[in-house]
Write a protein that holds these residues in place. Sequence first.
Motif, mmCIF file in Angstrom:
data_model
loop_
_atom_site.group_PDB
_atom_site.id
_atom_site.type_symbol
_atom_site.label_atom_id
_atom_site.label_comp_id
_atom_site.label_asym_id
_atom_site.label_seq_id
_atom_site.Cartn_x
_atom_site.Cartn_y
_atom_site.Cartn_z
ATOM 1 N N ARG A 1 0.637 5.611 -1.913
ATOM 2 C CA ARG A 1 0.357 6.817 -1.132
ATOM 3 C C ARG A 1 0.732 8.098 -1.879
ATOM 4 O O ARG A 1 1.853 8.209 -2.396
ATOM 5 C CB ARG A 1 1.164 6.814 0.168
ATOM 6 C CG ARG A 1 0.950 5.613 1.040
ATOM 7 C CD ARG A 1 -0.366 5.724 1.774
ATOM 8 N NE ARG A 1 -0.439 4.636 2.702
ATOM 9 C CZ ARG A 1 0.003 4.688 3.955
ATOM 10 N NH1 ARG A 1 0.496 5.778 4.458
ATOM 11 N NH2 ARG A 1 -0.105 3.626 4.732
ATOM 12 N N GLY B 1 -5.512 4.549 5.506
ATOM 13 C CA GLY B 1 -4.545 4.775 4.429
ATOM 14 C C GLY B 1 -4.595 3.733 3.325
ATOM 15 O O GLY B 1 -3.756 3.752 2.423
ATOM 16 N N TRP C 1 0.811 -1.230 0.000
ATOM 17 C CA TRP C 1 0.000 0.000 0.000
ATOM 18 C C TRP C 1 0.836 1.268 0.000
ATOM 19 O O TRP C 1 0.406 2.303 -0.501
ATOM 20 C CB TRP C 1 -0.994 -0.023 1.153
ATOM 21 C CG TRP C 1 -0.419 -0.165 2.540
ATOM 22 C CD1 TRP C 1 0.687 -0.878 2.909
ATOM 23 C CD2 TRP C 1 -0.934 0.409 3.734
ATOM 24 N NE1 TRP C 1 0.878 -0.793 4.259
ATOM 25 C CE2 TRP C 1 -0.109 -0.006 4.799
ATOM 26 C CE3 TRP C 1 -2.018 1.220 4.022
ATOM 27 C CZ2 TRP C 1 -0.330 0.370 6.120
ATOM 28 C CZ3 TRP C 1 -2.253 1.600 5.343
ATOM 29 C CH2 TRP C 1 -1.404 1.174 6.373
ATOM 30 N N TYR D 1 -6.166 4.369 -1.216
ATOM 31 C CA TYR D 1 -5.483 4.603 -2.506
ATOM 32 C C TYR D 1 -5.230 3.266 -3.206
ATOM 33 O O TYR D 1 -5.490 3.115 -4.399
ATOM 34 C CB TYR D 1 -4.168 5.364 -2.276
ATOM 35 C CG TYR D 1 -4.370 6.548 -1.367
ATOM 36 C CD1 TYR D 1 -5.052 7.675 -1.816
ATOM 37 C CD2 TYR D 1 -3.937 6.524 -0.031
ATOM 38 C CE1 TYR D 1 -5.284 8.750 -0.970
ATOM 39 C CE2 TYR D 1 -4.166 7.591 0.814
ATOM 40 C CZ TYR D 1 -4.834 8.706 0.353
ATOM 41 O OH TYR D 1 -5.078 9.752 1.188
ATOM 42 N N ARG E 1 -3.894 11.444 7.069
ATOM 43 C CA ARG E 1 -4.334 10.109 6.681
ATOM 44 C C ARG E 1 -5.846 10.068 6.518
ATOM 45 O O ARG E 1 -6.577 10.564 7.369
ATOM 46 C CB ARG E 1 -3.912 9.132 7.775
ATOM 47 C CG ARG E 1 -3.677 7.748 7.263
ATOM 48 C CD ARG E 1 -3.071 6.877 8.304
ATOM 49 N NE ARG E 1 -4.030 6.492 9.313
ATOM 50 C CZ ARG E 1 -3.728 5.737 10.363
ATOM 51 N NH1 ARG E 1 -2.487 5.339 10.531
ATOM 52 N NH2 ARG E 1 -4.639 5.407 11.237
#
Length: 359
Positions: A139, A309, A135, A312, A305
């Motif tokens: 970001r 988070g 992940w 995305y 955040r």
Amino acid sequence: MAEVPTIRWGIVATGMISSWFVEDLVLDRPDAPVKHIIQAIGSSALEKGQSFVSKYCPNSTPTIYASYEEVYNDPSVDIIYIGTPHAFHKRNCLDAIAAGKPVLCEKSFTINAAEAKEVFKAAADRNVYVHEAMWLRHRPLVHNLRKLLFEKKIIGDVFRSYIDFGMEVDIPSLPSTSRYKDLALGAGSLLDIGLYSLTWAMLTLDAGMPGNSEKPKVQASQTHLHGVEVTSSILLEYPSTGRHGIALSTTMGPGHPNCFGRVSGTGGYVELEGVQPSHPVSFTVFRKDENGEIPVKGETFDFPRVGRGFIYEADNTALDVLAGRKENALVPWSETIRVMELMDEIRRQGGTVYPVDRV
Ligand SMILES: NC(=O)c1ccc[n+]([C@@H]2O[C@H](COP(=O)([O-])OP(=O)(O)OC[C@H]3O[C@@H](n4cnc5c(N)ncnc54)[C@H](OP(=O)(O)O)[C@@H]3O)[C@@H](O)[C@H]2O)c1
């Protein structure tokens, strides 16, 4: 308002990370580019699935299965999310792929590179989407930082990056079945958290990533406690630029409470802020003045955040699948293999062996 497309998720396993991911999927986001539906949950036990739903998605009505297979075979499920311990990822991915279902699979993608290659071969043969859930690479903070480092050259030429992921895990007190203790489940700091330090180092040293990145040389040392790797110290060196990455991980104690890393350049440095490398929230730029003296504190770039988070990564994955893509552009298969090969080499030098390595 324009209609946004819908994607229906099948969630495999009801542990900690699945709960975090699902909490983000069900966030009320009027600006979301995709509507995420929790369509099905697969768990080792029906009661676990029921309790998971009432706790983390009380406003959803997913089908709850007491097996993972039924999730893969549910025709109403568009994509599978895999949140089991690393040692099961290969099997879970292969099963989902065999059912023709696209997959987003947690990190560490597999235990070793050979397993990752097996999964991608199966995906290529079946023409099925697979994506390692790293992940961090999705970001906005990371994209902005890379732009400033490599396009705007805000600190001149980057020459070194230092990243530390520390957290305290009392391994001796854990049950032998814990994924932090059981080697058969992939226990060890590298695959769990060192992967973040490694990823950060690569993201801040290599302008070319992903897909066309340079393979760094690696030197590594690892320490073991009760047979489990608890500290990894890794030195990366990029042959073409001489850039160094220092990637650290430990489960022996926490890292710095707010600053997990620093990227150094010829014109200053950038401090990376957040409690851990997996939770970056801001970065601050320190630049040398016109006299070339000690860098002075400049702008802080904040990225508050949203949820935990994961949005995305979830949005990008959904958009990939809806568009019929087979790989994610930010985490292509070649990049996952490259990182898995690096971790294989780090473990070879550090003396960490998992049962599946011997197969
Ligand atoms: N992206 C991130 O930030 C992040 C953070 C933490 C963890 N992770 C990754 O997510 C994966 C799972 O971590 P976690 O912390 O969520 O683990 P966890 O809390 O222990 O949950 C794992 C789940 O997997 C299922 N499972 C199947 N066989 C199992 C077995 N033999 N032992 C234990 N669980 C088994 C269980 O769900 P059912 O009983 O419902 O089937 C269990 O609840 C790991 O690969 C980890 O690296 C990612």
